[in-house]
Write an enzyme that holds these catalytic residues in place. Structure first.
Site, PDB file in Angstrom:
ATOM      1  N   ARG A  88       0.821  -1.211   0.000  1.00  0.00           N
ATOM      2  CA  ARG A  88       0.000   0.000   0.000  1.00  0.00           C
ATOM      3  C   ARG A  88       0.853   1.258   0.000  1.00  0.00           C
ATOM      4  O   ARG A  88       0.499   2.259  -0.645  1.00  0.00           O
ATOM      5  CB  ARG A  88      -0.947  -0.031   1.207  1.00  0.00           C
ATOM      6  CG  ARG A  88      -2.094  -1.043   1.031  1.00  0.00           C
ATOM      7  CD  ARG A  88      -2.719  -1.407   2.362  1.00  0.00           C
ATOM      8  NE  ARG A  88      -3.930  -2.227   2.224  1.00  0.00           N
ATOM      9  CZ  ARG A  88      -3.931  -3.541   1.970  1.00  0.00           C
ATOM     10  NH1 ARG A  88      -2.772  -4.180   1.819  1.00  0.00           N
ATOM     11  NH2 ARG A  88      -5.065  -4.202   1.860  1.00  0.00           N
ATOM     12  N   ASP A 142      -4.414 -15.644   6.523  1.00  0.00           N
ATOM     13  CA  ASP A 142      -3.113 -16.092   6.025  1.00  0.00           C
ATOM     14  C   ASP A 142      -2.375 -16.981   7.021  1.00  0.00           C
ATOM     15  O   ASP A 142      -1.378 -17.607   6.665  1.00  0.00           O
ATOM     16  CB  ASP A 142      -2.229 -14.889   5.686  1.00  0.00           C
ATOM     17  CG  ASP A 142      -2.688 -14.178   4.432  1.00  0.00           C
ATOM     18  OD1 ASP A 142      -3.309 -14.828   3.571  1.00  0.00           O
ATOM     19  OD2 ASP A 142      -2.425 -12.968   4.313  1.00  0.00           O
TER      20      ASP A 142
END
Length: 434
Positions: free
Chosen positions: A25, A316
């Site tokens: 990001r 994850d």
């Protein structure tokens, strides 16, 4: 192949690589912004480096100043790149880049490696098309490579059926340059790194509680300005040395500077419910996020039922959770995690196959799996389908198994955790090539 062999006690302090989600990001927002962005602690794994190359191809100046230190000078917009945007194995990178690029009047071809070409893009591109972007697929619809034609977007109100930070983030990034107010409603709270970082880059974004989730609104037409970003340690990466500390007898392992965003700490909460001796010290702020030093000591673990609502905070980390559950007393039940099947691989299937090969009792379900702990034989070579988390999870398991565990295609570990094997060896593990 890499092989992990039964090891003596692990001891020491290490630092996890920079958080991958924030690193992607920072690169993308820095390229979209006007002016200079300084980033410290950037993860320099293959996935993030692919995003850095993409940022440069879209017109930003991208420069590495030192280890983890980068400077991005954005032009306030993205331009059409001269060549193909090759995202390698970076699923987060390509989906967020598509969202960012969709808002500009440009054309860009996105592609990736063999693994990324098999992963579904429609969960993002369908919504970007609703906003006015166009995607042309050279093969099957929803699979790379794809040509994006962006610009002239209209805001949408999107209600997610399953919480996904990638989908939310892609829509919000496109919404920056859409006409009107874009909103995303989530049934459960997903990672909020995009919302936090957009504010750091000067955007106005409204986030309200909405049942168990959030309603996020973003007005189009806002410009971003360069910012300073300090990237904390990635909790998903910290999980691997900490897991080894929990399952290898006599071990005590500390990982410094780990992000403690409550939407990323579901694994640590689950481990504590399993009886893990896990302590957090030196809490502090870094890059707008709370961080701390986490110590894991060898523990007698017990099986638990992981709440399905927790999946968004640890999607994850289920592979490494499954590896630790193999050493727990009783069954660990993991349901509501069907998204694992559309990650870098079908992670449910690969974990089931790998654990069974190591002598662990596992039951597979369409949306989850159950692991019953007991003696772990090891003595297996595990197929990873080029998935870094599958590889690292089985290597950690091999350190406490009865016999060595090997993983094929280990080179993909560098996508998220460069230096993983060297770090683990520094803690005293018997892990390496062969």
């Amino acid at each position: 192949m890499y092989t992990a062999r039964p090891s003596g006690p692990l001891q020491g302090r290490v630092r996890a690589p920079g958080d991958k989600s924030m690193s992607h990001r920072a690169m993308i927002l820095g390229a979209m912004a006007s002016g200079e962005t300084q980033v410290e602690g950037l993860l320099e794994g293959d996935d993030v480096l692919a995003t850095a190359r993409a940022a440069a191809a879209f017109g930003a100046s991208v420069e590495r100043l030192g280890e983890g230190r980068w400077r991005i000078i954005g032009r306030g917009r993205l331009r059409s790149p001269d060549g193909v945007i090759d995202c390698g194995n970076a699923g987060t990178g390509v989906r967020l880049l598509m969202g960012a690029a969709a808002g500009y009047p440009l054309s860009a071809t996105f592609d990736g490696d063999a693994s990324l070409r098999k992963r579904p893009m429609g969960r993002v591109t369908d919504h970007l098309e609703r906003m006015g972007a166009r995607f042309d697929w050279s093969g099957a619809r929803g699979l790379l490579p794809a040509i994006l034609t962006g610009g002239r977007l209209t805001a949408i109100d999107h209600v997610q059926s399953v919480a996904s930070a990638q989908v939310k983030s892609a829509i919000l990034l496109a919404g920056l340059n859409a006409e009107g107010v874009t909103s995303v409603t989530e049934p459960e709270k997903s990672r909020d790194h995009t919302e936090r970082m957009l504010r750091a880059f000067g955007a106005e974004i409204d986030v309200e509680d909405h049942g168990e989730g959030w309603l996020v609104r973003l007005r189009g037409g806002q410009g971003l300005h360069g910012a300073t970003v300090s990237v904390p340690g990635d909790p998903s990466s910290a999980a691997f040395p900490l897991a080894a500390g929990l399952i290898v007898p006599g071990s005590e392992v500390t990982v410094d500077g780990v992000m403690l965003n409550p939407l990323r700490t579901g694994l640590f909460e689950t481990w504590r419910e399993m009886g893990a001796d896990l302590t957090i010290s030196n809490r502090r702020s870094s890059g707008g996020e709370e961080v701390g030093d986490i110590t894991a000591r060898h523990s007698a673990l017990k099986g638990v039922v992981v709440p399905e609502a927790r999946a968004a905070t640890m999607i994850d980390e289920y592979p490494v959770l499954a590896a630790t559950a193999a050493f727990a007393r009783g069954a660990t039940v993991m349901r509501g995690v069907g998204e694992m099947r559309v990650k870098e691989s079908d992670r449910i299937r690969l974990m089931v196959d790998g654990l069974r090969a190591c002598g662990v009792a596992v039951e597979e379900e369409p949306e989850g799996f159950l692991v019953t702990g007991g003696p772990v034989a090891g003595a297996a070579t595990v197929q990873t389908a080029h998935d870094h988390r599958i590889a690292m999870s089985h290597l950690v398991l091999g350190l406490a198994a009865g016999a060595p565990v090997a993983v094929r295609d280990p080179e993909m570990i560098a996508t998220s955790f460069p230096g993983f094997v060297e770090m683990m060896r520094g803690l005293g593990s018997d892990m390496g090539l062969g």
